[in-house]
Design a protein around this motif. Structure first.
Motif, mmCIF file in Angstrom:
data_model
loop_
_atom_site.group_PDB
_atom_site.id
_atom_site.type_symbol
_atom_site.label_atom_id
_atom_site.label_comp_id
_atom_site.label_asym_id
_atom_site.label_seq_id
_atom_site.Cartn_x
_atom_site.Cartn_y
_atom_site.Cartn_z
ATOM 1 N N PRO A 25 -2.038 3.055 0.744
ATOM 2 C CA PRO A 25 -0.718 3.340 0.336
ATOM 3 C C PRO A 25 0.295 2.549 1.204
ATOM 4 O O PRO A 25 1.292 2.334 0.717
ATOM 5 N N SER A 29 3.553 0.308 -0.237
ATOM 6 C CA SER A 29 4.889 0.702 0.169
ATOM 7 C C SER A 29 5.936 -0.512 0.282
ATOM 8 O O SER A 29 7.213 -0.192 0.459
ATOM 9 N N SER A 36 4.351 4.541 -3.897
ATOM 10 C CA SER A 36 3.204 4.543 -3.052
ATOM 11 C C SER A 36 3.261 6.003 -2.379
ATOM 12 O O SER A 36 2.025 6.597 -1.859
#
Length: 100
Positions: A25, A29, A36
Motif C-alpha cells: 500500500p 499512496s 491505499s
C-alpha cells in the motif's frame, strides 16, 4: 524445527509474501491516499487470514505430537512468530474496518 526442508521452504516463502503484502500500500499512496488506506487494510486482512490458513495446512502435515509445539510453542522461528501475531492483527483490522 520440526519442518522438513520442503515444508520449511513453503512456510518461509509464504511468510515472505505476507511481509511483502504489508509494503504494497505504501507505493500506492503516491497515487491515491484514500484508496491505499482502504486497500491496505483489506489487503492486510486478507493476507493475515491467508497466511494463517497456509501455515496451519503445512503444520497439519506434521506428526500429531509436533503440531502443538510448532503452532503454539515458544516462537523463535520468524514464520511461527508471524503466525502468532496474525490473529491479533486480524482483530485490530476488523475493529478498524468496523469503525469506518
Amino acid at each position: 524445527m520440526f519442518f522438513s526442508d520442503k515444508q520449511k521452504n513453503k512456510v518461509e516463502f509464504y511468510a515472505l509474501v505476507y511481509v511483502i503484502s504489508f509494503l504494497l500500500p505504501f507505493p500506492a499512496s503516491l497515487y491515491s491516499v484514500a484508496l491505499s488506506q482502504l486497500g491496505g487494510v483489506a489487503l492486510w486482512l486478507i493476507g493475515s487470514i491467508t497466511y494463517m490458513i497456509v501455515y496451519l495446512r503445512v503444520v497439519s502435515e506434521l506428526p500429531k505430537e509436533d503440531r502443538y509445539f510448532v503452532t503454539w510453542g515458544q516462537a523463535s522461528y520468524f514464520p511461527q512468530l508471524l503466525f502468532k501475531v496474525a490473529p491479533v492483527l486480524i482483530f485490530i483490522l476488523l475493529c478498524l474496518l468496523g469503525s469506518l
